[in-house]
Enzyme design. Structure first.
Site, PDB file in Angstrom:
ATOM      1  N   TYR A 110       1.303  18.689 111.693  1.00  0.00           N
ATOM      2  CA  TYR A 110       0.206  18.906 110.927  1.00  0.00           C
ATOM      3  C   TYR A 110       0.521  18.151 109.444  1.00  0.00           C
ATOM      4  CZ  TYR A 110      -2.669  21.657 107.566  1.00  0.00           C
ATOM      5  OH  TYR A 110      -3.499  22.032 106.675  1.00  0.00           O
ATOM      6  N   ASP A 142       5.889  11.685 107.665  1.00  0.00           N
ATOM      7  CA  ASP A 142       5.414  12.739 106.947  1.00  0.00           C
ATOM      8  C   ASP A 142       6.481  13.634 106.614  1.00  0.00           C
ATOM      9  OD1 ASP A 142       2.663  15.194 107.265  1.00  0.00           O
ATOM     10  OD2 ASP A 142       4.255  15.082 105.597  1.00  0.00           O
ATOM     11  N   LYS A 199       5.622  19.790  98.458  1.00  0.00           N
ATOM     12  CA  LYS A 199       6.703  20.887  98.593  1.00  0.00           C
ATOM     13  C   LYS A 199       7.634  20.902  97.562  1.00  0.00           C
ATOM     14  CE  LYS A 199       5.235  21.988 103.396  1.00  0.00           C
ATOM     15  NZ  LYS A 199       4.436  23.422 103.248  1.00  0.00           N
TER      16      LYS A 199
HETATM   17  P1  KE4 Z   1      -0.361  20.814 101.591  1.00  0.00           P
HETATM   18  O1  KE4 Z   1      -1.841  20.034 101.564  1.00  0.00           O
HETATM   19  O2  KE4 Z   1      -0.685  22.089 101.931  1.00  0.00           O
HETATM   20  O3  KE4 Z   1       0.254  20.748 100.260  1.00  0.00           O
HETATM   21  O4  KE4 Z   1       0.434  20.032 102.697  1.00  0.00           O
HETATM   22  C1  KE4 Z   1      -0.011  19.705 103.768  1.00  0.00           C
HETATM   23  C2  KE4 Z   1       1.123  19.356 104.635  1.00  0.00           C
HETATM   24  C3  KE4 Z   1       1.523  18.227 104.996  1.00  0.00           C
HETATM   25  N1  KE4 Z   1       2.601  17.752 106.057  1.00  0.00           N
HETATM   26  C4  KE4 Z   1       2.984  18.731 106.468  1.00  0.00           C
HETATM   27  C5  KE4 Z   1       4.392  18.438 107.365  1.00  0.00           C
HETATM   28  C6  KE4 Z   1       2.894  20.076 106.092  1.00  0.00           C
HETATM   29  O5  KE4 Z   1       3.879  21.050 106.699  1.00  0.00           O
HETATM   30  C7  KE4 Z   1       2.186  20.424 105.282  1.00  0.00           C
HETATM   31  C8  KE4 Z   1       1.712  21.755 105.059  1.00  0.00           C
HETATM   32  N2  KE4 Z   1       2.493  23.075 105.534  1.00  0.00           N
HETATM   33  C9  KE4 Z   1       1.857  24.295 105.838  1.00  0.00           C
HETATM   34  C10 KE4 Z   1       2.830  25.242 106.510  1.00  0.00           C
HETATM   35  N3  KE4 Z   1       3.232  24.696 107.547  1.00  0.00           N
HETATM   36  C11 KE4 Z   1       1.426  24.953 104.546  1.00  0.00           C
HETATM   37  C12 KE4 Z   1       1.197  26.034 104.482  1.00  0.00           C
HETATM   38  C13 KE4 Z   1      -0.348  26.434 104.370  1.00  0.00           C
HETATM   39  O6  KE4 Z   1      -1.150  25.682 105.053  1.00  0.00           O
HETATM   40  O7  KE4 Z   1      -0.677  27.473 103.583  1.00  0.00           O
END
Ligand code: KE4
Length: 424
Positions: free
Chosen positions: A141, A236, A264
């Site tokens: 993701y 990523d 994060k």
């Molecule tokens: P954000 O746009 O949510 O800050 O980041 C997206 C993203 C990009 N790349 C990786 C590897 C990620 O894990 C994420 C976001 N992770 C999720 C949980 N696995 C965020 C939690 C959520 O969607 O509320």
């Protein structure tokens, strides 16, 4: 409970009552505790329940919540104002720290989320190569940009199919989704689509199908194939950056990507993302290059203050050793407890990110991850929550250890595991 009341109230105004879907407990059922405050390794809900927190706001809270020095730094920054929309000195300090910690990042652009980081990196890779197609992997993701919400095309078609309503089929056409850890599939695709693939993007350690590490040779193989095909290799590291090691997964596995996405932890709990990489690629970005990318609050002084202070504390000697020691202890003791109850679980861990799969076997990609018994996970999840242990509400998310988790917290977690398994 007050959480139940608030959840019903929230649903009137906010889709699903939440501002990010996973928080709604849809797959595990039940009412998500509404959190009122947090401290160290604990979060406290509006009904006064105290939980040992292994979600850590989905990764950022590696120091634990409300670290005194981070809070002090934020209070001081607040006295200067909240946002100027102009360059500030602290953005140079952050950029210096990131380019120093992650040598493959020669230049870096701050943004406001992981989604923006991957969007920026992919657009620059397309602008730099003049190519349109990208390769991603099933189960990884990278945020919610249209062309990343794409699952593998059915059968032999290389074109992706949208994984969400509202994503035009046309937007998915340039995204090819392959099985993770399958180097042969990448080799074949790069050969067949010769000269048209701008980038390969992946989580170098997957955290979005539970923890799935790269099979040995996979990352090195991707590096060689991307070099051979002039395709940009994008790591990523939004989740793994500063999580699995100070220099991220790329330092752990000794691989140099062309671009890296971060998020994060580098925001310390405030909205921050970043993308960076080779200077010749990053010089393609406006205002010095033809690839446009922008953001009103990018580099916001409060967010950068929280992130910079977090990284400065995290960068002190002994932090990763402590994280490793506590994570290793939880894993080793957890395995012993699980073995007393069932054989149908497997632990996977890289550094201080870990997960418990309700499946006894090797999980190497999205297909094998789907074999997990999510019903068993859900019962385990609620048995842990009822005992005050706050886990991610999905079999396909991960747990995070923080520097604030004490041995007492871990022992309480282990006792809760023993009871939770007993209820399976
Ligand atoms: P954000 O746009 O949510 O800050 O980041 C997206 C993203 C990009 N790349 C990786 C590897 C990620 O894990 C994420 C976001 N992770 C999720 C949980 N696995 C965020 C939690 C959520 O969607 O509320």
């Amino acid at each position: 409970t007050r959480s139940e009341h608030l959840f019903e109230e929230a649903k009137k105004y906010i889709p699903g009552g939440v501002n990010s879907p996973v928080r709604a407990y849809k797959s595990v059922q039940g009412t998500p505790p509404f959190i009122s405050w947090a401290d160290g390794a604990h979060v406290y809900d509006v009904d006064g329940n105290d939980y040992i927190d292994y979600v850590g706001s989905w990764g950022p809270m590696i120091l634990g919540h409300r670290h005194p020095q981070v809070m002090d730094a934020l209070r001081k920054a607040l006295d200067n104002g909240t946002s100027f929309g102009a360059p500030t000195e602290i953005e140079i300090e952050m950029a210096r720290l990131l380019t120093d910690a992650v040598p493959s990042i020669e230049m870096v652009r701050m943004v406001n989320s992981g989604t923006e980081a991957t969007m920026g990196a992919i657009r620059v890779a397309r602008g730099y190569t003049g190519r349109d197609k990208i390769i991603k992997f099933n189960g990884c993701y990278h945020g919610h940009a249209d062309y990343l919400l794409v699952r593998a095309g059915s059968g032999a078609t290389t074109f992706g199919t949208p994984d969400s309503k509202g994503v035009p089929a046309d937007f998915a056409r340039n995204t090819i989704t392959l099985p993770y850890n399958n180097l042969e599939a990448v080799r074949e695709t790069l050969t067949r689509e010769k000269g048209t693939i701008a980038a390969v993007i992946l989580e170098p350690v997957v955290g979005n199908m539970g923890v799935v590490p790269p099979r040995s040779g996979f990352l090195q193989g991707l590096r060689e194939l991307c070099t051979q095909h002039d395709t940009i290799l994008i790591f990523d590291e939004v989740m793994t950056g500063f999580r699995v090691a100070w220099g991220g997964a790329q330092s752990l596995y000794g691989i140099t990507p062309d671009m890296t996405c971060l998020g994060k932890i580098i925001g310390g709990g405030l909205p921050v993302g970043a993308y960076g990489g080779r200077r010749d690629i990053m010089e393609q970005i406006a205002p010095i290059g033809p690839v446009y990318q922008a953001g009103t609050l990018s580099g916001n002084p409060l967010a950068i203050t929280a992130g910079l202070k977090t990284l400065q504390i995290l960068g002190r000697p002994g932090t990763y050793e402590l994280l490793e020691e506590h994570s290793q202890y939880l894993e080793a003791e957890g395995k012993k407890i699980a073995a007393r109850h069932t054989a149908d679980v497997s632990f996977t861990r890289v550094g201080s990110m870990f997960c418990l799969f309700f499946f006894n076997g090797d999980i190497t990609d999205y297909e094998t991850a789907q074999q997990c018994d999510t019903g068993k996970f859900n019962r385990y999840f609620h048995a842990m929550l009822d005992q005050g242990v706050y886990l991610a509400p999905s079999q396909f998310e991960v747990g995070f250890m923080s520097l604030a988790h004490s041995e007492e917290d871990i022992d309480k977690t282990l006792k809760a595991m023993d009871k939770a398994f007993g209820k399976q």
